[in-house]
Design a protein around this motif. Sequence first.
Motif, PDB file in Angstrom:
ATOM      1  N   LEU A 144      56.053   0.409  20.669  1.00 31.77           N
ATOM      2  CA  LEU A 144      55.001   1.339  20.288  1.00 31.77           C
ATOM      3  C   LEU A 144      54.204   0.753  19.125  1.00 31.77           C
ATOM      4  O   LEU A 144      52.980   0.909  19.047  1.00 31.77           O
ATOM      5  CB  LEU A 144      55.613   2.683  19.864  1.00 31.77           C
ATOM      6  N   HIS A 176      60.800   1.330  19.571  1.00 28.65           N
ATOM      7  CA  HIS A 176      60.900   1.255  21.031  1.00 28.65           C
ATOM      8  C   HIS A 176      61.085   2.632  21.660  1.00 28.65           C
ATOM      9  O   HIS A 176      61.689   3.528  21.066  1.00 28.65           O
ATOM     10  CB  HIS A 176      62.050   0.337  21.446  1.00 28.65           C
ATOM     11  N   LEU A 177      60.587   2.764  22.865  1.00 30.42           N
ATOM     12  CA  LEU A 177      60.554   4.042  23.570  1.00 30.42           C
ATOM     13  C   LEU A 177      61.755   4.213  24.494  1.00 30.42           C
ATOM     14  O   LEU A 177      62.464   3.256  24.810  1.00 30.42           O
ATOM     15  CB  LEU A 177      59.257   4.135  24.396  1.00 30.42           C
ATOM     16  N   HIS A 178      61.944   5.439  24.961  1.00 26.65           N
ATOM     17  CA  HIS A 178      63.044   5.725  25.881  1.00 26.65           C
ATOM     18  C   HIS A 178      62.936   4.921  27.172  1.00 26.65           C
ATOM     19  O   HIS A 178      63.944   4.524  27.755  1.00 26.65           O
ATOM     20  CB  HIS A 178      63.073   7.232  26.213  1.00 26.65           C
ATOM     21  N   GLN A 179      61.714   4.651  27.617  1.00 25.87           N
ATOM     22  CA  GLN A 179      61.545   3.944  28.890  1.00 25.87           C
ATOM     23  C   GLN A 179      61.815   2.447  28.793  1.00 25.87           C
ATOM     24  O   GLN A 179      62.052   1.789  29.798  1.00 25.87           O
ATOM     25  CB  GLN A 179      60.132   4.155  29.410  1.00 25.87           C
ATOM     26  N   SER A 180      61.769   1.874  27.566  1.00 26.97           N
ATOM     27  CA  SER A 180      61.794   0.419  27.416  1.00 26.97           C
ATOM     28  C   SER A 180      63.063  -0.210  27.981  1.00 26.97           C
ATOM     29  O   SER A 180      63.019  -1.260  28.634  1.00 26.97           O
ATOM     30  CB  SER A 180      61.634   0.038  25.943  1.00 26.97           C
ATOM     31  N   GLU A 224      64.443  13.249  15.897  1.00 24.74           N
ATOM     32  CA  GLU A 224      63.530  12.295  15.258  1.00 24.74           C
ATOM     33  C   GLU A 224      64.032  11.774  13.914  1.00 24.74           C
ATOM     34  O   GLU A 224      63.430  10.849  13.359  1.00 24.74           O
ATOM     35  CB  GLU A 224      62.115  12.873  15.106  1.00 24.74           C
ATOM     36  N   THR A 264      63.784  14.779  25.587  1.00 19.64           N
ATOM     37  CA  THR A 264      62.814  13.827  25.048  1.00 19.64           C
ATOM     38  C   THR A 264      61.874  13.334  26.143  1.00 19.64           C
ATOM     39  O   THR A 264      62.092  13.577  27.337  1.00 19.64           O
ATOM     40  CB  THR A 264      63.544  12.634  24.422  1.00 19.64           C
ATOM     41  N   SER A 265      60.856  12.597  25.736  1.00 26.77           N
ATOM     42  CA  SER A 265      59.866  12.048  26.660  1.00 26.77           C
ATOM     43  C   SER A 265      60.108  10.553  26.842  1.00 26.77           C
ATOM     44  O   SER A 265      60.580   9.880  25.919  1.00 26.77           O
ATOM     45  CB  SER A 265      58.459  12.274  26.101  1.00 26.77           C
ATOM     46  N   ASP A 310      57.981   8.427  26.716  1.00 30.71           N
ATOM     47  CA  ASP A 310      57.015   7.742  25.858  1.00 30.71           C
ATOM     48  C   ASP A 310      57.233   7.999  24.373  1.00 30.71           C
ATOM     49  O   ASP A 310      56.370   7.665  23.556  1.00 30.71           O
ATOM     50  CB  ASP A 310      55.592   8.177  26.219  1.00 30.71           C
ATOM     51  N   GLU A 311      58.363   8.565  23.977  1.00 31.22           N
ATOM     52  CA  GLU A 311      58.593   8.789  22.556  1.00 31.22           C
ATOM     53  C   GLU A 311      59.664   7.828  22.030  1.00 31.22           C
ATOM     54  O   GLU A 311      60.450   7.270  22.796  1.00 31.22           O
ATOM     55  CB  GLU A 311      58.983  10.236  22.275  1.00 31.22           C
ATOM     56  N   PRO A 312      59.673   7.591  20.720  1.00 26.68           N
ATOM     57  CA  PRO A 312      60.639   6.635  20.160  1.00 26.68           C
ATOM     58  C   PRO A 312      62.083   7.010  20.459  1.00 26.68           C
ATOM     59  O   PRO A 312      62.477   8.177  20.312  1.00 26.68           O
ATOM     60  CB  PRO A 312      60.348   6.694  18.659  1.00 26.68           C
TER      61      PRO A 312
END
Length: 515
Positions: free
Chosen positions: A365, A179-183, A59, A156-157, A159-161
Amino acid sequence: MTNDNVFNVAAYFIESNLTQGRSEKIAFYYQNQIYTYGQVSSFVRRSARLLANLGIEQENRIAILLSDSPEFVFAFWGAIWLGAVPVPINTTCSLDEIQYILQDSRAKLLLTTQEWQEKLAPIQSKYLRHILLKDGESAYLSLLNQEDELLPCAETSPDEPAFWLYTSGSTGRPKGVIHLHQSMMVCAEKYGRATLGLCQDDITYSVAKMPFAYGLGNTLYMPMAVGAASVLSDASNGFDIIVDIQRYRPTILFGIPSVYAGILALAEIAPLDVSSLRLCASAAEQLPKSIWQQWLETYNHEICEGIGTTEFLHIFLSNQIGKCKPGSSGRPIPGYDVQILNDDGVPCPPGEIGNLQVRGESLMLGYWKRLQQTRKAIYGDTMRTGDKYLRDADGYFYFMGRNDDLFKVNGQWISPMEIEDILHQHPQILEVAVVAESSSEEQLTQIVAYISLKPGQAATPEMEMNIRKFAKQQLPHFKAPKTVYFVEKLPRTSTGKIHRKLLSKDSSLRVSISL
């Protein structure tokens, strides 16, 4: 990773290419060097190890102030592998903006060049612990070669930055977009694969650089999502881009309107070899119809224009080959719901200008430390973009300007884009920006055109009269510019958009008309 709540996008892109047998396939071209997916994997893991050894933790933010280069790639993915958060900084930002971003993001490490370090000294950030340099005796790649690779990726998730991008700051201080990991997965699938048909045989070349949301997708994660290759280059002018395309033979050119105009202006003395290209795309700002038509006539390629935002990470409206409407941003790409609403939130009928609203899974986010601005812009997975648009009967969307770009003359709303598109058809004009300025004497809104001319053309009273006459012949009298100013080049934000507000504020930009 079998746990649905665990997803590290760096590990996903790197490991998926290795498991699919692409270890020896070229991932990046850079000057006289090539980097395979296997080499990228090794350097990314070593980057993560180096950052961990320097005390960077999950983080923590790390800032990257570099042109497009292997070091940028390895540091960006290495930070995400570690669970840290890379913050790319555009090298076209001002020194003041860079200092602000370093302080605002609380970056604990900066990777840059010795030249930039000297420009920034002393760096004004109480959070910064380490500065690593791309060049010099302890160059970043040399440091990586001293590290081992044995560092598992952070769990990491989705949904996390994962990373931040800063907006251009044309209407105030730059804003940190989280922005998130999924983006990246969403954009790579919906635009890269489904809209462009990106595949492992492609080689991408992007004029927009990686700190810019458009460039990050074009060069970094969309090609990696399908095992394609991309070119790392800091070329910015037409000549250098033409040389690069001839050298690397890309299949996809991700351009911006000013570059397409610049290449066309050089067509007689340095024609572009388009034989390797299968697709030309454009974003960042509206592509004039005249440029689209000239490109088709000169190079027999349509330009697939699209539009996206930093907040959505990449493109959500796009044209497609064989289905292009010049002057339009295209239609919604799969997975995005795009609407035009009036000020009461009611959908506008075709042909009526309204406010663009977009819903999609790649939405940010939020803005860092900007809660009220975040809440004003987004609700759920929907955002009010601040753009004015209209939609035609076939579902194509047309950009009319930002909310504060439109102005009233004679009681009628006017989009500067309409006037600019006409002026672009003048044979001596390279670029044009139209703004509204108030007359200090009469307090009336006047239309002003700022114009840069093609190479070899001189700013003279005759040229000004010729352009004003052309505008009066092509436009209704109340839309024709009352004043024409010549500029060497139009000022731009760090993301490549015309900086309209600066035109009116800074009179030093204007070129003296030669008598």
